[in-house]
Design a protein around this motif. Structure first.
Motif, PDB file in Angstrom:
ATOM      1  N   TYR A 100       0.829  -1.198   0.000  1.00 43.19           N
ATOM      2  CA  TYR A 100       0.000   0.000   0.000  1.00 43.19           C
ATOM      3  C   TYR A 100       0.870   1.257   0.000  1.00 43.19           C
ATOM      4  CZ  TYR A 100       1.220  -0.224   4.984  1.00 43.19           C
ATOM      5  OH  TYR A 100       1.906  -0.297   6.162  1.00 43.19           O
ATOM      6  N   ALA A 101       0.227   2.349  -0.349  1.00 43.47           N
ATOM      7  CA  ALA A 101       0.769   3.687  -0.120  1.00 43.47           C
ATOM      8  C   ALA A 101      -0.331   4.455   0.600  1.00 43.47           C
ATOM      9  CB  ALA A 101       1.142   4.366  -1.426  1.00 43.47           C
ATOM     10  N   ALA A 102       0.039   5.407   1.436  1.00 41.17           N
ATOM     11  CA  ALA A 102      -0.980   6.096   2.229  1.00 41.17           C
ATOM     12  C   ALA A 102      -0.567   7.528   2.498  1.00 41.17           C
ATOM     13  CB  ALA A 102      -1.219   5.360   3.556  1.00 41.17           C
ATOM     14  N   VAL A 103      -1.586   8.368   2.729  1.00 42.62           N
ATOM     15  CA  VAL A 103      -1.400   9.744   3.177  1.00 42.62           C
ATOM     16  C   VAL A 103      -2.155   9.891   4.490  1.00 42.62           C
ATOM     17  CG1 VAL A 103      -1.828  12.182   2.710  1.00 42.62           C
ATOM     18  CG2 VAL A 103      -1.142  10.658   0.841  1.00 42.62           C
ATOM     19  N   SER A 147       3.555   0.099  -2.814  1.00 44.92           N
ATOM     20  CA  SER A 147       2.822   0.736  -3.904  1.00 44.92           C
ATOM     21  C   SER A 147       3.493   2.058  -4.243  1.00 44.92           C
ATOM     22  CB  SER A 147       1.355   0.981  -3.510  1.00 44.92           C
ATOM     23  OG  SER A 147       0.646  -0.223  -3.436  1.00 44.92           O
ATOM     24  N   SER A 148       3.272   2.517  -5.471  1.00 39.39           N
ATOM     25  CA  SER A 148       3.989   3.703  -5.928  1.00 39.39           C
ATOM     26  C   SER A 148       3.555   4.953  -5.172  1.00 39.39           C
ATOM     27  CB  SER A 148       3.767   3.909  -7.432  1.00 39.39           C
ATOM     28  OG  SER A 148       2.406   4.169  -7.705  1.00 39.39           O
ATOM     29  N   LEU A 149       4.507   5.822  -4.872  1.00 37.96           N
ATOM     30  CA  LEU A 149       4.247   7.126  -4.260  1.00 37.96           C
ATOM     31  C   LEU A 149       5.395   8.049  -4.628  1.00 37.96           C
ATOM     32  CD1 LEU A 149       2.066   8.415  -2.346  1.00 37.96           C
ATOM     33  CD2 LEU A 149       3.790   8.236  -0.556  1.00 37.96           C
ATOM     34  N   TYR A 150       5.039   9.237  -5.099  1.00 30.60           N
ATOM     35  CA  TYR A 150       6.024  10.237  -5.500  1.00 30.60           C
ATOM     36  C   TYR A 150       5.787  11.508  -4.694  1.00 30.60           C
ATOM     37  CZ  TYR A 150       6.625   7.088  -9.455  1.00 30.60           C
ATOM     38  OH  TYR A 150       6.860   5.982 -10.238  1.00 30.60           O
ATOM     39  N   SER A 179       1.764  12.003  -4.393  1.00 29.27           N
ATOM     40  CA  SER A 179       0.738  11.384  -5.243  1.00 29.27           C
ATOM     41  C   SER A 179       1.204  10.008  -5.680  1.00 29.27           C
ATOM     42  CB  SER A 179       0.475  12.255  -6.476  1.00 29.27           C
ATOM     43  OG  SER A 179      -0.393  11.589  -7.382  1.00 29.27           O
ATOM     44  N   SER A 180       0.232   9.136  -5.950  1.00 27.97           N
ATOM     45  CA  SER A 180       0.547   7.813  -6.488  1.00 27.97           C
ATOM     46  C   SER A 180       1.087   7.891  -7.902  1.00 27.97           C
ATOM     47  CB  SER A 180      -0.717   6.939  -6.499  1.00 27.97           C
ATOM     48  OG  SER A 180      -1.252   6.812  -5.212  1.00 27.97           O
ATOM     49  N   ASP A 181       0.840   9.009  -8.580  1.00 26.60           N
ATOM     50  CA  ASP A 181       1.179   9.140  -9.990  1.00 26.60           C
ATOM     51  C   ASP A 181       2.212  10.243 -10.185  1.00 26.60           C
ATOM     52  OD1 ASP A 181       0.317   8.504 -12.923  1.00 26.60           O
ATOM     53  OD2 ASP A 181       0.296  10.684 -12.786  1.00 26.60           O
ATOM     54  N   GLN A 210      13.505  12.331  -3.350  1.00 26.43           N
ATOM     55  CA  GLN A 210      13.868  10.922  -3.561  1.00 26.43           C
ATOM     56  C   GLN A 210      13.205  10.062  -2.501  1.00 26.43           C
ATOM     57  OE1 GLN A 210      18.010   9.743  -4.820  1.00 26.43           O
ATOM     58  NE2 GLN A 210      17.998   8.812  -2.785  1.00 26.43           N
ATOM     59  N   LEU A 211      12.350   9.153  -2.925  1.00 21.75           N
ATOM     60  CA  LEU A 211      11.587   8.309  -2.006  1.00 21.75           C
ATOM     61  C   LEU A 211      11.572   6.890  -2.535  1.00 21.75           C
ATOM     62  CD1 LEU A 211       9.813   8.574   0.596  1.00 21.75           C
ATOM     63  CD2 LEU A 211       7.834   8.774  -0.919  1.00 21.75           C
ATOM     64  N   TYR A 212      12.128   5.963  -1.742  1.00 20.69           N
ATOM     65  CA  TYR A 212      12.200   4.566  -2.152  1.00 20.69           C
ATOM     66  C   TYR A 212      11.136   3.740  -1.428  1.00 20.69           C
ATOM     67  CZ  TYR A 212      16.755   5.468  -4.340  1.00 20.69           C
ATOM     68  OH  TYR A 212      17.767   5.930  -5.145  1.00 20.69           O
ATOM     69  N   GLU A 213      11.021   2.494  -1.867  1.00 18.61           N
ATOM     70  CA  GLU A 213      10.121   1.553  -1.207  1.00 18.61           C
ATOM     71  C   GLU A 213      10.520   1.384   0.250  1.00 18.61           C
ATOM     72  OE1 GLU A 213       8.696  -3.114  -1.628  1.00 18.61           O
ATOM     73  OE2 GLU A 213      10.269  -2.325  -2.907  1.00 18.61           O
ATOM     74  N   ASP A 214       9.514   1.175   1.114  1.00 18.50           N
ATOM     75  CA  ASP A 214       9.714   0.993   2.557  1.00 18.50           C
ATOM     76  C   ASP A 214      10.268   2.249   3.222  1.00 18.50           C
ATOM     77  OD1 ASP A 214       8.710  -1.590   2.649  1.00 18.50           O
ATOM     78  OD2 ASP A 214      10.644  -2.500   2.205  1.00 18.50           O
ATOM     79  N   GLU A 215       9.832   3.401   2.721  1.00 14.83           N
ATOM     80  CA  GLU A 215      10.179   4.678   3.330  1.00 14.83           C
ATOM     81  C   GLU A 215       8.911   5.520   3.471  1.00 14.83           C
ATOM     82  OE1 GLU A 215      14.727   4.873   1.471  1.00 14.83           O
ATOM     83  OE2 GLU A 215      13.253   6.397   0.886  1.00 14.83           O
ATOM     84  N   PHE A 216       8.957   6.516   4.369  1.00 12.71           N
ATOM     85  CA  PHE A 216       7.846   7.457   4.449  1.00 12.71           C
ATOM     86  C   PHE A 216       8.390   8.863   4.615  1.00 12.71           C
ATOM     87  CE2 PHE A 216       8.532   6.138   8.851  1.00 12.71           C
ATOM     88  CZ  PHE A 216       8.330   7.277   9.612  1.00 12.71           C
TER      89      PHE A 216
END
Length: 677
Positions: A179-182, A198-201, A216-218, A231-237
């Motif tokens: 998942y990605a979340a806000v 899940s993707s998050l930019y 955003s997811s896109d 710069q944001l990688y998987e398993d980061e917030f």
């Protein structure tokens, strides 16, 4: 699939609803079952608007366009957990233990267990949606963390941020899935964007002088407002407000620097240095251009330029760029591609502008300009044509170089700027072509090595990419005499995951480079420790598969895929594997390989000719077929093309269409034929 947005502005913004509407509409391809947004103003009031329906309609009917405020959190939904109802739509605002709101995309696979946990601890759960479970879970742990402090400290912004970080970490240990979340703390206005499979930019910028941070997811949704990406990688917030941000590790994970190969391990909760970089994707590349009325139509025609550029990479550059560099060579072009990289990679755009202007005004540029003007007189007109720009600006730095030429233009400098941009682009393109060819050699070397050692070669992909991989298997079999096994992720796990051995080769194919099923498989294979080669074929070169999970990647170079049904990416994937199969055949000295290579250069022109000469016939055929509720597309040997054609019809017309090997048609499908087929 779903999609989320989050934004915090420094000041109250009268256009916040307009911004939210643009962002939600840009995510419509990710979900159109439900739409929602929570907008918080500078008085702390939260206006929640959500319901069943697509964003293109609901941003008006729900009054989202008219909202004002400073903070937004929104979501478009493609239903998985829970029916398509208003209660299951997002965002979710919760107050059971403390007050927060948020939204997610993806799947929390242990939703039933999480809901039971929450209800037994006094939470009022009003939906079956996994997004609500995620928000409640974070709320639950946020309240527990706040409870460790005295009442006076619970209102302190710094304390609340520390508590929310701890809550996110604790909730992530409990929540299963991708998942990605806000998440927003309304008391402080601070927000958190979570990237867990899940993707998050994320990006930073200013809207009419009003600074903001946006997630955003896109990616293109972010680029509509800023090109400065965090710069944001998987398993980061990422923790952010209007202008400040910090990135933290969600759980222990590794990040590999591709340039050096160094691997850094981050512990859960550890702060991560996250630079802001300027995107090399132009917003103009994501818009609908005349004369097209639909994105998919535009993308089909864009496959001509995409395959042209890709074919050029296998030849060391497009014919025009090789000629331009040949002409410029006499004036001295040493170091030009380093200059292009330096200009395009500067942290600040102003720094890039300064470097670009210095090159344009240099003596070496004057020599280059004179040489080009004399040898290529038509270039003065060609360089301003949109068709030329789309076709011949080929390097990764082209978007930044074109932005610089546009930014610095004046009546007397317009041509000089465009020439400077094209020279830098051509030099950078030549260096990139050399790197691409090395990776193509590495790919064919890995495939041939595995074949000779009787190891297995797998391609793993989904949807359109899977159909391209099945075509790739045909190419390698018939052109190079090498067997490749094309698989969907689930079939790979069921049929081969437990029988892998040293020497096998794994090729993951993904337009986005973020396909979760592929990332999971690459992670699992890495943990086996068998030394299996992992290669990615991606369009998004900054993706997780391209940058983090593979030994190396090959780009398909087709530009951003805008329409929901993949079009030009499919053509570029097929083109890439055709060339790779030819390279493998050449290494084996098989007859006919050289002739195939020579004829491959004609493919882009043949695609263009096909589109030009069949448009009227396609219109007539579409009128005949589009109301048919059921269709069957038959093929022999190239069933993957039939399957891809059927997928495109299903995605656009939304009817039943099946692509099938012709010999299988009589084994069942023919029994459902009727007047509607």
């Amino acid at each position: 699939m779903c999609g989320v947005i989050g934004m915090v502005c420094r000041r109250h913004n009268k256009d916040m609803g307009v911004i939210a509407s643009r962002l939600l509409r840009s995510l419509e391809y990710r979900g159109y079952d439900s739409t929602g947004v929570a907008c918080q103003d500078d008085q702390g009031r939260i206006f929640l608007r959500k319901d069943v329906g697509a964003p293109s309609a609901l941003v008006k009917t729900l009054g989202i366009e008219d909202l004002e405020g400073r903070i937004i959190c929104g979501q478009v939904r493609w239903a998985t957990f829970g029916a398509v109802t208003r209660e299951n739509s997002q965002p979710h605002e919760v107050r059971c233990k403390t007050h927060i709101y948020g939204a997610h995309n993806g799947n929390v696979t242990n939703t039933v267990e999480v809901k039971d946990f929450l209800v037994r601890r006094g939470h009022t759960v009003v939906s079956d949606n996994d997004g609500e479970m995620l928000v409640h879970a974070i709320e639950h742990h946020f309240a527990l963390e706040l409870g460790r402090h005295e009442s006076a400290r619970q209102a302190d912004p710094l304390t609340r941020r520390e508590c929310m970080r701890a809550a996110i970490l604790e909730a992530s240990r409990f929540l299963e899935g991708s998942y990605a979340a806000v998440i927003v703390d309304p008391a402080t206005g601070w927000s958190w964007g979570i990237k867990s499979g899940s993707s998050l930019y994320a990006g930073v910028g200013a809207y009419e002088g009003n600074e903001f941070v946006l997630v955003s997811s896109d990616l293109t949704a972010v680029l509509n407002f800023t090109k400065n990406l965090i710069q944001l990688y998987e398993d980061e917030f990422v923790e952010y407000n209007d202008s400040e941000f910090a990135v933290f590790s969600l759980r222990e994970h590794k990040v590999r620097t591709r340039q050096t190969g160094a691997v850094k391990v981050y512990a859960a909760g550890e702060r991560i240095e996250a630079p802001v970089t300027r995107s090399k994707l132009r917003v103009e590349d994501t818009g609908l251009r005349k004369p097209f009325e639909y994105y998919m139509h535009q993308e089909i025609y864009a496959s001509v330029d995409g395959t042209y550029k890709l074919s050029g990479l296998f030849e060391g550059g497009t014919p025009f760029n090789k000629e331009l560099l040949r002409v410029a060579c006499g004036a001295g072009i040493d170091g030009l591609h380093e200059a292009a990289a330096r200009i395009a990679s500067a942290q600040e755009f102003k720094e890039s502008m300064k470097e670009f202007a210095a090159f344009r005004d240099s003596q070496i540029f004057e020599k280059l300009r004179e040489a080009v003007n004399q040898a290529l007189p038509a270039f003065k007109q060609d360089v301003f044509r949109k068709e030329f720009i789309a076709r011949e600006f080929v390097s990764k730095h082209a978007p930044v170089l074109l932005d610089l030429a546009e930014e610095l233009k004046s009546p007397d400098m317009k041509y000089r700027n465009m020439l400077a941009a094209k020279l830098l682009d051509a030099a950078a393109g030549r260096a990139e072509a050399a790197k691409f060819l090395k990776h193509a050699e590495d790919f064919t070397g890995a495939v041939l090595g595995a074949w000779r050692e009787r190891a297995r070669i797998y391609t793993i992909s989904c949807g359109t990419s899977f159909h391209a991989s099945k075509t790739a298997s045909l190419f390698f079999n018939e052109i190079a005499g090498i067997d490749i096994i094309p698989l969907l992720p689930g079939n790979f796990r069921g049929q081969y995951a437990k029988s892998l051995r040293t020497g096998d080769v794994l090729v993951g194919i993904s337009q986005s480079g973020e396909t979760k099923d592929l990332i999971d498989i690459f992670n699992d294979v890495e943990r086996l420790g068998l030394g299996i080669r992992k290669i990615a074929v991606v369009n998004n070169e900054n993706s997780t598969l391209g940058q983090e999970k593979s030994d190396f990647y090959l780009p398909i170079m087709c530009g951003p895929e805008i329409s929901v049904p993949a079009t030009k990416s499919y053509m570029s994937q097929v083109m890439l594997f055709y060339h790779l199969a030819i390279m493998a055949a050449e290494k084996r000295d098989l007859p006919g390989a050289r002739a195939r290579r020579d004829s491959a250069a004609r493919i882009p022109a043949l695609i263009a000719e096909t589109l030009r000469t069949t448009e009227e016939k396609i219109d007539k055929l579409a009128e005949l077929l589009f109301l048919r509720p059921s269709m069957h597309i038959l093929a022999t040997r190239i069933s993957s093309v039939a399957e891809e054609g059927a997928l495109k019809i299903r995605e656009t017309v939304l009817n039943h269409t099946q692509g099938i090997e012709a010999s299988e048609f009589k084994h069942g499908p023919n029994t459902i034929l009727g007047i509607n087929s």
